[in-house]
Design a protein around this motif. Structure first.
Motif, PDB file in Angstrom:
ATOM      1  N   THR A  42      -3.002  20.153 -57.258  1.00 39.04           N
ATOM      2  CA  THR A  42      -4.364  20.520 -56.872  1.00 39.04           C
ATOM      3  C   THR A  42      -5.251  20.491 -58.108  1.00 39.04           C
ATOM      4  OG1 THR A  42      -4.044  22.870 -57.302  1.00 39.04           O
ATOM      5  CG2 THR A  42      -3.461  22.067 -55.074  1.00 39.04           C
ATOM      6  N   ALA A  43      -6.554  20.704 -57.915  1.00 40.81           N
ATOM      7  CA  ALA A  43      -7.484  20.759 -59.046  1.00 40.81           C
ATOM      8  C   ALA A  43      -7.134  21.898 -59.995  1.00 40.81           C
ATOM      9  CB  ALA A  43      -8.917  20.904 -58.539  1.00 40.81           C
ATOM     10  N   ALA A  44      -6.515  22.966 -59.484  1.00 43.26           N
ATOM     11  CA  ALA A  44      -6.103  24.101 -60.318  1.00 43.26           C
ATOM     12  C   ALA A  44      -4.755  23.844 -60.998  1.00 43.26           C
ATOM     13  CB  ALA A  44      -6.031  25.368 -59.476  1.00 43.26           C
ATOM     14  N   GLY A  45      -4.129  22.695 -60.716  1.00 44.49           N
ATOM     15  CA  GLY A  45      -2.863  22.349 -61.351  1.00 44.49           C
ATOM     16  C   GLY A  45      -1.616  22.789 -60.597  1.00 44.49           C
ATOM     17  N   ALA A  46      -1.768  23.338 -59.392  1.00 43.24           N
ATOM     18  CA  ALA A  46      -0.603  23.775 -58.607  1.00 43.24           C
ATOM     19  C   ALA A  46       0.186  22.571 -58.100  1.00 43.24           C
ATOM     20  CB  ALA A  46      -1.052  24.636 -57.430  1.00 43.24           C
ATOM     21  N   ASP A  47       1.502  22.653 -58.186  1.00 43.36           N
ATOM     22  CA  ASP A  47       2.404  21.618 -57.683  1.00 43.36           C
ATOM     23  C   ASP A  47       2.430  21.706 -56.160  1.00 43.36           C
ATOM     24  OD1 ASP A  47       4.525  19.945 -57.005  1.00 43.36           O
ATOM     25  OD2 ASP A  47       6.058  21.211 -57.913  1.00 43.36           O
ATOM     26  N   VAL A  48       2.016  20.622 -55.482  1.00 40.73           N
ATOM     27  CA  VAL A  48       1.998  20.623 -54.017  1.00 40.73           C
ATOM     28  C   VAL A  48       2.808  19.470 -53.421  1.00 40.73           C
ATOM     29  CG1 VAL A  48      -0.103  21.990 -53.718  1.00 40.73           C
ATOM     30  CG2 VAL A  48      -0.280  19.503 -54.004  1.00 40.73           C
ATOM     31  N   GLY A  49       3.710  18.893 -54.206  1.00 40.06           N
ATOM     32  CA  GLY A  49       4.603  17.895 -53.648  1.00 40.06           C
ATOM     33  C   GLY A  49       4.742  16.661 -54.493  1.00 40.06           C
ATOM     34  N   ARG A  50       5.332  15.641 -53.852  1.00 38.44           N
ATOM     35  CA  ARG A  50       5.559  14.385 -54.561  1.00 38.44           C
ATOM     36  C   ARG A  50       5.494  13.222 -53.580  1.00 38.44           C
ATOM     37  NH1 ARG A  50      11.085  13.940 -57.295  1.00 38.44           N
ATOM     38  NH2 ARG A  50      11.197  11.789 -56.679  1.00 38.44           N
ATOM     39  N   VAL A  78      -3.247   5.614 -51.204  1.00 41.65           N
ATOM     40  CA  VAL A  78      -3.006   5.136 -52.557  1.00 41.65           C
ATOM     41  C   VAL A  78      -4.365   4.711 -53.101  1.00 41.65           C
ATOM     42  CG1 VAL A  78      -1.802   3.449 -53.991  1.00 41.65           C
ATOM     43  CG2 VAL A  78      -0.711   4.310 -51.905  1.00 41.65           C
ATOM     44  N   HIS A  79      -4.690   5.162 -54.315  1.00 37.30           N
ATOM     45  CA  HIS A  79      -5.966   4.826 -54.948  1.00 37.30           C
ATOM     46  C   HIS A  79      -5.743   3.898 -56.141  1.00 37.30           C
ATOM     47  CE1 HIS A  79      -8.977   7.581 -52.947  1.00 37.30           C
ATOM     48  NE2 HIS A  79      -7.837   7.900 -52.356  1.00 37.30           N
ATOM     49  N   THR A  80      -6.800   3.209 -56.551  1.00 42.60           N
ATOM     50  CA  THR A  80      -6.697   2.086 -57.490  1.00 42.60           C
ATOM     51  C   THR A  80      -6.405   2.421 -58.936  1.00 42.60           C
ATOM     52  OG1 THR A  80      -9.080   2.100 -57.882  1.00 42.60           O
ATOM     53  CG2 THR A  80      -8.250   0.644 -56.156  1.00 42.60           C
ATOM     54  N   THR A  81      -6.688   3.625 -59.372  1.00 39.97           N
ATOM     55  CA  THR A  81      -6.575   3.941 -60.793  1.00 39.97           C
ATOM     56  C   THR A  81      -5.634   5.111 -61.011  1.00 39.97           C
ATOM     57  OG1 THR A  81      -8.857   3.195 -61.074  1.00 39.97           O
ATOM     58  CG2 THR A  81      -7.918   4.479 -62.875  1.00 39.97           C
ATOM     59  N   GLY A  82      -4.781   4.991 -61.995  1.00 37.66           N
ATOM     60  CA  GLY A  82      -3.803   6.030 -62.313  1.00 37.66           C
ATOM     61  C   GLY A  82      -4.396   7.161 -63.130  1.00 37.66           C
ATOM     62  N   ARG A  83      -5.391   7.846 -62.551  1.00 40.98           N
ATOM     63  CA  ARG A  83      -5.993   9.028 -63.197  1.00 40.98           C
ATOM     64  C   ARG A  83      -6.293  10.058 -62.121  1.00 40.98           C
ATOM     65  NH1 ARG A  83     -10.408   8.109 -67.599  1.00 40.98           N
ATOM     66  NH2 ARG A  83     -10.098  10.345 -67.590  1.00 40.98           N
ATOM     67  N   CYS A  84      -6.098  11.316 -62.478  1.00 43.35           N
ATOM     68  CA  CYS A  84      -6.350  12.419 -61.542  1.00 43.35           C
ATOM     69  C   CYS A  84      -7.061  13.545 -62.274  1.00 43.35           C
ATOM     70  CB  CYS A  84      -5.024  12.936 -60.955  1.00 43.35           C
ATOM     71  SG  CYS A  84      -4.255  11.835 -59.776  1.00 43.35           S
ATOM     72  N   ASP A  85      -8.278  13.302 -62.706  1.00 42.95           N
ATOM     73  CA  ASP A  85      -9.025  14.317 -63.432  1.00 42.95           C
ATOM     74  C   ASP A  85      -9.677  15.279 -62.445  1.00 42.95           C
ATOM     75  OD1 ASP A  85      -8.294  12.927 -65.712  1.00 42.95           O
ATOM     76  OD2 ASP A  85     -10.232  11.915 -65.922  1.00 42.95           O
ATOM     77  N   ALA A  86      -9.391  16.566 -62.639  1.00 51.50           N
ATOM     78  CA  ALA A  86      -9.968  17.620 -61.806  1.00 51.50           C
ATOM     79  C   ALA A  86     -11.436  17.789 -62.189  1.00 51.50           C
ATOM     80  CB  ALA A  86      -9.190  18.912 -62.014  1.00 51.50           C
ATOM     81  N   ASN A 165     -13.632   8.575 -43.344  1.00 47.55           N
ATOM     82  CA  ASN A 165     -14.282   9.885 -43.219  1.00 47.55           C
ATOM     83  C   ASN A 165     -13.298  11.027 -43.469  1.00 47.55           C
ATOM     84  OD1 ASN A 165     -16.856   8.874 -42.626  1.00 47.55           O
ATOM     85  ND2 ASN A 165     -16.323   8.622 -40.475  1.00 47.55           N
ATOM     86  N   SER A 166     -12.437  10.858 -44.459  1.00 48.11           N
ATOM     87  CA  SER A 166     -11.372  11.834 -44.695  1.00 48.11           C
ATOM     88  C   SER A 166     -11.760  12.965 -45.648  1.00 48.11           C
ATOM     89  CB  SER A 166     -10.102  11.129 -45.182  1.00 48.11           C
ATOM     90  OG  SER A 166     -10.373  10.289 -46.271  1.00 48.11           O
ATOM     91  N   GLY A 167     -12.980  13.004 -46.094  1.00 52.27           N
ATOM     92  CA  GLY A 167     -13.464  14.149 -46.849  1.00 52.27           C
ATOM     93  C   GLY A 167     -13.074  14.179 -48.317  1.00 52.27           C
ATOM     94  N   ALA A 168     -13.250  15.378 -48.891  1.00 47.78           N
ATOM     95  CA  ALA A 168     -13.008  15.582 -50.318  1.00 47.78           C
ATOM     96  C   ALA A 168     -11.530  15.396 -50.673  1.00 47.78           C
ATOM     97  CB  ALA A 168     -13.469  16.986 -50.721  1.00 47.78           C
ATOM     98  N   ARG A 169     -11.288  15.196 -51.939  1.00 47.84           N
ATOM     99  CA  ARG A 169      -9.932  15.005 -52.459  1.00 47.84           C
ATOM    100  C   ARG A 169      -9.371  16.359 -52.895  1.00 47.84           C
ATOM    101  NH1 ARG A 169     -11.054   9.363 -55.840  1.00 47.84           N
ATOM    102  NH2 ARG A 169     -12.159   8.355 -54.109  1.00 47.84           N
ATOM    103  N   ILE A 170      -8.242  16.768 -52.322  1.00 48.58           N
ATOM    104  CA  ILE A 170      -7.693  18.109 -52.617  1.00 48.58           C
ATOM    105  C   ILE A 170      -6.393  18.096 -53.411  1.00 48.58           C
ATOM    106  CG2 ILE A 170      -8.869  19.230 -50.701  1.00 48.58           C
ATOM    107  CD1 ILE A 170      -6.161  19.157 -49.173  1.00 48.58           C
ATOM    108  N   ALA A 171      -5.749  16.940 -53.507  1.00 44.19           N
ATOM    109  CA  ALA A 171      -4.535  16.832 -54.315  1.00 44.19           C
ATOM    110  C   ALA A 171      -4.419  15.396 -54.795  1.00 44.19           C
ATOM    111  CB  ALA A 171      -3.310  17.222 -53.506  1.00 44.19           C
ATOM    112  N   CYS A 172      -3.809  15.250 -55.980  1.00 45.41           N
ATOM    113  CA  CYS A 172      -3.723  13.918 -56.571  1.00 45.41           C
ATOM    114  C   CYS A 172      -2.490  13.841 -57.467  1.00 45.41           C
ATOM    115  CB  CYS A 172      -4.991  13.658 -57.400  1.00 45.41           C
ATOM    116  SG  CYS A 172      -5.152  11.995 -58.086  1.00 45.41           S
ATOM    117  N   GLY A 173      -1.896  12.662 -57.545  1.00 44.40           N
ATOM    118  CA  GLY A 173      -0.772  12.424 -58.442  1.00 44.40           C
ATOM    119  C   GLY A 173      -0.775  10.989 -58.918  1.00 44.40           C
TER     120      GLY A 173
END
Length: 178
Positions: A42-50, A78-86, A165-173
């Motif tokens: 998550t944006a707070a850094g919590a582990d929410v899966g793989r 799947v998104h195009t760039t390997g970055r997940c900046d909160a 129309n899937s809304g905001a991004r809540i988790a990223c890896g």
């Protein structure tokens, strides 16, 4: 009755023997195939899966195992760039779309290679989804700028370009070879 059952069984066996085996191969595990893993946070850094990407015959198989997420149906891509900046994970870019298709499996001009079915999270915060993306390659996934996996707040409608129309991004890896 016995002769009908035996005759019917024989016909089924002959029909199965006549199948084009090549059509059944897409998605079969590839011996020694490469894998990549994205740890969801998550944006707070919590582990929410793989998320695991595995080479299979004819494409890549993405398997999501989520935990500690809000209950409900969430777009997953799947998104195009390997970055997940909160905090908003916008650095992951848009959906992975090397073929230039429109978004969604219900769109006649789709789907993107980054389109994965909705992730359904139960009341305990857990959910899984898996999909094989035909034509996708590990080389394309792990290109020079990499790729990320993103979970969104809302369900993907599977047709509206560019993101369903899937809304905001809540988790990223970010995918890393494994």
């Amino acid at each position: 009755m016995k002769s009908f059952t035996i005759a019917g069984l024989g016909a089924c066996v002959l029909a199965l023997a006549a199948c084009d085996e090549g059509k059944l191969e897409t998605g079969m595990p590839t011996a020694g195939g490469a894998t990549a893993v994205a740890m969801l946070r998550t944006a707070a850094g919590a582990d929410v899966g793989r998320v695991t990407a595995s080479e299979v015959t004819g494409g890549l198989r993405f398997t999501v195992d989520a935990k500690g997420m809000p209950a409900g149906t969430h777009g997953a891509h799947v998104h195009t760039t390997g970055r997940c900046d909160a905090p908003g994970f916008e650095t992951a870019g848009g959906h992975w779309n090397p073929t230039g298709a429109k978004h969604g499996t219900m769109n006649p001009q789709g789907p993107h290679q980054g389109d994965v079915p909705n992730l359904i999270i139960d009341s305990a915060g857990r959910g899984t989804v898996a999909a094989t993306i035909p034509g996708a390659t590990m080389a394309g996934l792990l290109d020079t700028d990499g790729a990320a996996f993103v979970v969104h707040t809302d369900a993907d409608d599977l047709k509206t370009d560019p993101s369903g129309n899937s809304g905001a991004r809540i988790a990223c890896g970010v995918f890393q070879p494994s």
